[in-house]
Motif scaffolding. Structure first.
Motif, PDB file in Angstrom:
ATOM      1  N   ILE A 117      -9.100 122.807  57.600  1.00  0.00           N
ATOM      2  CA  ILE A 117     -10.046 122.220  56.655  1.00  0.00           C
ATOM      3  C   ILE A 117     -10.001 120.712  56.836  1.00  0.00           C
ATOM      4  N   ILE A 118     -11.171 120.118  56.993  1.00  0.00           N
ATOM      5  CA  ILE A 118     -11.301 118.673  57.149  1.00  0.00           C
ATOM      6  C   ILE A 118     -11.649 118.089  55.793  1.00  0.00           C
ATOM      7  N   CYS A 119     -10.857 117.091  55.380  1.00  0.00           N
ATOM      8  CA  CYS A 119     -11.014 116.530  54.041  1.00  0.00           C
ATOM      9  C   CYS A 119     -10.692 115.043  54.076  1.00  0.00           C
ATOM     10  N   ASN A 120     -11.432 114.237  53.330  1.00  0.00           N
ATOM     11  CA  ASN A 120     -11.124 112.804  53.267  1.00  0.00           C
ATOM     12  C   ASN A 120     -10.780 112.352  51.845  1.00  0.00           C
ATOM     13  N   ASN A 121     -10.350 113.293  51.029  1.00  0.00           N
ATOM     14  CA  ASN A 121      -9.981 113.010  49.647  1.00  0.00           C
ATOM     15  C   ASN A 121      -8.519 113.440  49.462  1.00  0.00           C
ATOM     16  N   PHE A 122      -7.635 112.489  49.216  1.00  0.00           N
ATOM     17  CA  PHE A 122      -6.198 112.775  49.155  1.00  0.00           C
ATOM     18  C   PHE A 122      -5.863 113.833  48.098  1.00  0.00           C
ATOM     19  N   ARG A 123      -6.418 113.704  46.895  1.00  0.00           N
ATOM     20  CA  ARG A 123      -6.090 114.666  45.825  1.00  0.00           C
ATOM     21  C   ARG A 123      -6.568 116.074  46.167  1.00  0.00           C
ATOM     22  N   LEU A 124      -7.771 116.151  46.730  1.00  0.00           N
ATOM     23  CA  LEU A 124      -8.298 117.453  47.125  1.00  0.00           C
ATOM     24  C   LEU A 124      -7.480 118.036  48.275  1.00  0.00           C
ATOM     25  N   ALA A 125      -7.096 117.207  49.232  1.00  0.00           N
ATOM     26  CA  ALA A 125      -6.264 117.674  50.358  1.00  0.00           C
ATOM     27  C   ALA A 125      -4.932 118.222  49.850  1.00  0.00           C
ATOM     28  N   LYS A 126      -4.341 117.550  48.885  1.00  0.00           N
ATOM     29  CA  LYS A 126      -3.072 118.011  48.307  1.00  0.00           C
ATOM     30  C   LYS A 126      -3.259 119.372  47.629  1.00  0.00           C
ATOM     31  N   LYS A 127      -4.356 119.528  46.915  1.00  0.00           N
ATOM     32  CA  LYS A 127      -4.665 120.796  46.250  1.00  0.00           C
ATOM     33  C   LYS A 127      -4.854 121.913  47.285  1.00  0.00           C
ATOM     34  N   ILE A 128      -5.550 121.601  48.370  1.00  0.00           N
ATOM     35  CA  ILE A 128      -5.786 122.594  49.427  1.00  0.00           C
ATOM     36  C   ILE A 128      -4.466 122.980  50.092  1.00  0.00           C
ATOM     37  N   ARG A 129      -3.630 121.992  50.411  1.00  0.00           N
ATOM     38  CA  ARG A 129      -2.329 122.290  51.040  1.00  0.00           C
ATOM     39  C   ARG A 129      -1.502 123.219  50.156  1.00  0.00           C
ATOM     40  N   HIS A 130      -1.499 122.941  48.859  1.00  0.00           N
ATOM     41  CA  HIS A 130      -0.760 123.788  47.918  1.00  0.00           C
ATOM     42  C   HIS A 130      -1.325 125.217  47.933  1.00  0.00           C
ATOM     43  N   PHE A 131      -2.638 125.330  47.874  1.00  0.00           N
ATOM     44  CA  PHE A 131      -3.284 126.644  47.837  1.00  0.00           C
ATOM     45  C   PHE A 131      -3.001 127.447  49.100  1.00  0.00           C
ATOM     46  N   ILE A 132      -3.148 126.823  50.271  1.00  0.00           N
ATOM     47  CA  ILE A 132      -2.998 127.580  51.518  1.00  0.00           C
ATOM     48  C   ILE A 132      -1.545 127.849  51.891  1.00  0.00           C
ATOM     49  N   SER A 133      -0.612 127.216  51.174  1.00  0.00           N
ATOM     50  CA  SER A 133       0.804 127.518  51.422  1.00  0.00           C
ATOM     51  C   SER A 133       1.328 128.501  50.375  1.00  0.00           C
ATOM     52  N   ASN A 134       0.445 129.385  49.937  1.00  0.00           N
ATOM     53  CA  ASN A 134       0.780 130.417  48.951  1.00  0.00           C
ATOM     54  C   ASN A 134       1.210 129.844  47.618  1.00  0.00           C
ATOM     55  N   ALA A 135       0.745 128.627  47.314  1.00  0.00           N
ATOM     56  CA  ALA A 135       1.005 127.959  46.038  1.00  0.00           C
ATOM     57  C   ALA A 135       2.496 127.854  45.733  1.00  0.00           C
ATOM     58  N   LYS A 136       3.279 127.641  46.773  1.00  0.00           N
ATOM     59  CA  LYS A 136       4.733 127.482  46.596  1.00  0.00           C
ATOM     60  C   LYS A 136       5.027 126.175  45.882  1.00  0.00           C
ATOM     61  N   THR A 137       6.038 126.212  45.060  1.00  0.00           N
ATOM     62  CA  THR A 137       6.513 124.988  44.404  1.00  0.00           C
ATOM     63  C   THR A 137       7.968 124.779  44.790  1.00  0.00           C
ATOM     64  N   GLN A 138       8.339 123.541  44.847  1.00  0.00           N
ATOM     65  CA  GLN A 138       9.705 123.224  45.231  1.00  0.00           C
ATOM     66  C   GLN A 138      10.667 123.511  44.063  1.00  0.00           C
ATOM     67  N   HIS A 139      11.795 124.103  44.405  1.00  0.00           N
ATOM     68  CA  HIS A 139      12.820 124.416  43.417  1.00  0.00           C
ATOM     69  C   HIS A 139      14.007 123.480  43.610  1.00  0.00           C
ATOM     70  N   SER A 140      14.687 123.175  42.534  1.00  0.00           N
ATOM     71  CA  SER A 140      15.834 122.257  42.632  1.00  0.00           C
ATOM     72  C   SER A 140      16.970 122.855  43.463  1.00  0.00           C
ATOM     73  N   TRP A 141      17.052 124.182  43.519  1.00  0.00           N
ATOM     74  CA  TRP A 141      18.139 124.827  44.255  1.00  0.00           C
ATOM     75  C   TRP A 141      17.834 125.026  45.738  1.00  0.00           C
ATOM     76  N   ARG A 142      16.608 124.664  46.168  1.00  0.00           N
ATOM     77  CA  ARG A 142      16.275 124.852  47.569  1.00  0.00           C
ATOM     78  C   ARG A 142      15.264 123.792  48.026  1.00  0.00           C
ATOM     79  N   SER A 143      15.613 123.056  49.040  1.00  0.00           N
ATOM     80  CA  SER A 143      14.638 122.071  49.554  1.00  0.00           C
ATOM     81  C   SER A 143      13.668 122.792  50.468  1.00  0.00           C
ATOM     82  N   MET A 144      12.429 122.327  50.474  1.00  0.00           N
ATOM     83  CA  MET A 144      11.382 122.996  51.277  1.00  0.00           C
ATOM     84  C   MET A 144      10.950 122.119  52.407  1.00  0.00           C
TER      85      MET A 144
END
Length: 176
Positions: free
Chosen positions: A149-176
């Motif tokens: 996906i080609i994007c020139n909007n930082f906030r939208l790109a961040k949202k897309i990256r989160h979505f396409i990475s299975n909406a994973k969130t970083q946990h304090s017990w494991r670095s990603m």
């Protein structure tokens, strides 16, 4: 295409304008997102959406309410247009951008068949809100599947990256 629609805010029953001359992937992404594909005419120079016919058509079949465009027949909001650049030809994208502005539509370019094509020193896929490339086996560059996906909007790109990475969130017990 699916991730682009979701991250740009597609809602159930939104209508998405797409060219009648198209591969089924666009339609599948629209349907999978809960939206409704709305097929429109193409022109013969680039085999892309015909901007003249599209504008005439939208004038007849739409009304505006609160700066949004609605289909008179269905009552549904027309929210997106996904033009497809076919056989390396960039469609009449600048005219389509004007139509998007006039009708308050979001523009997602399907540039899968135009990787490396330019119009006025701009790459295919960089004119709209988002550009989409496919890397399936029949494309210009292939990895066997997937895409970009080609994007020139930082906030939208961040949202897309989160979505396409299975909406994973970083946990304090494991670095990603």
């Amino acid at each position: 295409l699916y991730a682009s629609l979701i991250c740009l805010g597609v809602k159930k029953n939104d209508e998405v304008l797409i060219p009648a001359f198209n591969f089924i992937a666009s339609t599948n992404a629209i349907v999978a997102s809960g939206a409704i594909p709305h097929f429109v005419d193409i022109e013969l120079k680039t085999f892309g959406i015909d901007p003249v016919r599209l504008d005439e058509y939208l004038l007849k079949i739409t009304y505006k309410k609160n700066n949004f465009t609605f289909n008179k027949r269905t009552g549904r909001r027309i929210k997106f247009i996904i033009p497809t650049h076919v056989f390396g030809h960039i469609c009449e994208i600048n005219d389509l951008k004007k139509i998007c502005k006039k009708y308050n539509l979001k523009l997602i370019e399907d540039a899968s068949e135009a990787l490396g094509s330019f119009l006025n020193k701009k790459h295919a896929g960089t004119f709209g809100d988002l550009g989409v490339l496919s890397f399936n086996g029949n494309k210009i560059v292939t990895t066997g599947g997937g895409g970009a996906i080609i994007c020139n909007n930082f906030r939208l790109a961040k949202k897309i990256r989160h979505f396409i990475s299975n909406a994973k969130t970083q946990h304090s017990w494991r670095s990603m």
